[in-house]
Design an enzyme around this catalytic site. Structure first.
Site, PDB file in Angstrom:
ATOM      1  N   GLU A 143       0.940  -1.019  -0.450  1.00 22.30           N
ATOM      2  CA  GLU A 143      -0.186   0.279   0.023  1.00 22.30           C
ATOM      3  C   GLU A 143       0.820   1.486   0.209  1.00 22.30           C
ATOM      4  O   GLU A 143       0.908   2.003   1.218  1.00 22.30           O
ATOM      5  CB  GLU A 143      -1.222  -0.081   1.265  1.00 22.30           C
ATOM      6  CG  GLU A 143      -2.075  -1.163   1.513  1.00 22.30           C
ATOM      7  CD  GLU A 143      -3.235  -1.091   2.446  1.00 22.30           C
ATOM      8  OE1 GLU A 143      -2.488  -0.434   2.944  1.00 22.30           O
ATOM      9  OE2 GLU A 143      -4.332  -1.155   2.309  1.00 22.30           O
ATOM     10  N   SER A 176      -4.242   2.413   0.434  1.00 21.73           N
ATOM     11  CA  SER A 176      -5.642   1.943   2.066  1.00 21.73           C
ATOM     12  C   SER A 176      -6.673   2.304   1.244  1.00 21.73           C
ATOM     13  O   SER A 176      -6.610   3.308   0.274  1.00 21.73           O
ATOM     14  CB  SER A 176      -5.055   2.462   2.806  1.00 21.73           C
ATOM     15  OG  SER A 176      -6.141   2.773   3.528  1.00 21.73           O
TER      16      SER A 176
END
Length: 199
Positions: free
Chosen positions: A90, A117
């Site tokens: 991420e 995210s």
């Protein structure tokens, strides 16, 4: 009666468009994703100069340096954070370069073959496929190249000719990851691209 405001009727959506959009173009032949509900409306149609980071270490070392050649109109590009390159962390939500952040810049177009995210905000293009570590076009993007994002037309294009790309491939041949033993090697050899699920 109780007012319902959680599940919205079709004629009263929270946003006028869906949360994400799939982009296509010569920079992402397998597609790319943008969380349009989190993007700056002023950047939905944008052409800018690429400011390229080759990998996470390169970005960490340079993004906050005062001499980084970057303006608010540029596009940050981060390579080698896709499934094969780095197990797709991420990390696609790149920070605003320090020299821009202190000047009050809140958003800039960012492009990578990684993910971010679901709580992240900004004009961030993710899941560029094929990824750089699989020999996708992203691998040959250089500082100063122009990239255009057009959300209305769902396009992500790299303003480079086929002849120039061919020359770059000759000058900098794609080198797949050297064979690695064990589970890491099995993962790199078999993991799918983002548009196939990164399975």
């Amino acid at each position: 009666p109780h007012v319902q405001n959680v599940v919205r009727p079709m004629d009263q959506p929270i946003y006028p468009q869906g949360g994400i959009a799939v982009l296509q173009g010569n920079l992402a032949p397998g597609g790319a994703i943008i969380k349009q509900s989190a993007a700056d409306p002023g950047l939905m149609e944008h052409e800018g100069r690429a400011v390229v980071f080759e990998n996470l270490e390169d970005m960490a070392n340079r993004i906050d340096t005062p001499d980084l050649d970057v303006t608010p109109d540029d596009i940050l590009v981060l390579k080698h954070i896709g499934p094969k390159g780095a197990a797709m962390p991420e990390a696609g939500y790149m920070p605003i370069p320090k020299k821009l952040a202190v000047a009050g810049v809140k958003d800039i177009v960012r492009i990578s073959d990684g993910r971010m995210s679901g709580t992240g905000f900004g004009t961030v293009v993710l899941h560029v496929s094929p990824e750089s570590a699989a020999g996708g076009p992203l691998n040959w993007v250089q500082n100063g190249d122009y990239i255009s994002l057009d959300l209305d037309n769902r396009s992500l294009n790299w303003e480079v000719s086929e002849e120039e790309l061919a020359a770059r491939k000759i000058a900098n041949p794609f080198m797949p990851a050297k064979h690695i033993r064990g589970y890491v090697g099995l993962f790199i050899d078999h993991v799918d691209q983002a548009h196939e699920g990164a399975d």
